[in-house]
Structure formats: structure tokens, C-alpha cells
Design a protein around this motif. Structure first.
Motif, PDB file in Angstrom:
ATOM      1  N   GLU A 146       6.018 -19.792  21.729  1.00  0.00           N
ATOM      2  CA  GLU A 146       6.581 -18.455  21.889  1.00  0.00           C
ATOM      3  C   GLU A 146       5.501 -17.451  22.297  1.00  0.00           C
ATOM      4  O   GLU A 146       5.230 -16.504  21.559  1.00  0.00           O
ATOM      5  N   PRO A 147       4.883 -17.629  23.444  1.00  0.00           N
ATOM      6  CA  PRO A 147       3.740 -16.768  23.808  1.00  0.00           C
ATOM      7  C   PRO A 147       4.106 -15.300  23.997  1.00  0.00           C
ATOM      8  O   PRO A 147       3.261 -14.447  23.954  1.00  0.00           O
ATOM      9  N   LYS A 148       5.369 -15.004  24.199  1.00  0.00           N
ATOM     10  CA  LYS A 148       5.766 -13.612  24.430  1.00  0.00           C
ATOM     11  C   LYS A 148       5.573 -12.727  23.208  1.00  0.00           C
ATOM     12  O   LYS A 148       5.564 -11.516  23.318  1.00  0.00           O
ATOM     13  N   PHE A 149       5.408 -13.331  22.036  1.00  0.00           N
ATOM     14  CA  PHE A 149       5.257 -12.560  20.815  1.00  0.00           C
ATOM     15  C   PHE A 149       3.811 -12.234  20.505  1.00  0.00           C
ATOM     16  O   PHE A 149       3.517 -11.537  19.557  1.00  0.00           O
TER      17      PHE A 149
END
Length: 63
Positions: A59-62
Motif C-alpha cells: 500500500e505505498p500510497k499511504f
């Protein structure tokens, strides 16, 4: 001609490789200090590091 099997790394493989590199670097930096070894290289510390690394890869967007 040989058939080549593609060796695709899973997110688990990437997380494990990152954690191994971090553990190695931490071990070299700590150089025998027992308290720091337990804090940064103990089972709980390594498990938490793996969980965080895996989460970032999934979940790199977080982050």
C-alpha cells in the motif's frame, strides 16, 4: 534451446530481501551492544520491521 522459467519475485520476496539488508546493516552498526541488539534485532523487532515493510510494498500510497 533451454526453456527458462521466469523467476518473478513476489511482494513477500521483496519484503524479505529488504528486511535482510536492514538486519545486516543494523547488526554491523550495533557491533555487540546487547541492549541495542534486543531492541533492533530481536524477534519482535524483526517481525515488526517485516510487517511494516510488507505493508509499504502493498500500500505505498499511504506512505
Amino acid at each position: 534451446m533451454r526453456n527458462r522459467i521466469p523467476m518473478h519475485k513476489t511482494v513477500y520476496d521483496h519484503a524479505a530481501a529488504i528486511v535482510q539488508d536492514v538486519i545486516k546493516a543494523r547488526g554491523e552498526a550495533i557491533n555487540g551492544d546487547k541492549e541495542l541488539i534486543e531492541t533492533y534485532l530481536g524477534d519482535e523487532a524483526v517481525t515488526e520491521l517485516y510487517k511494516k515493510t510488507f505493508r509499504v510494498l502493498c500500500e505505498p500510497k499511504f506512505f
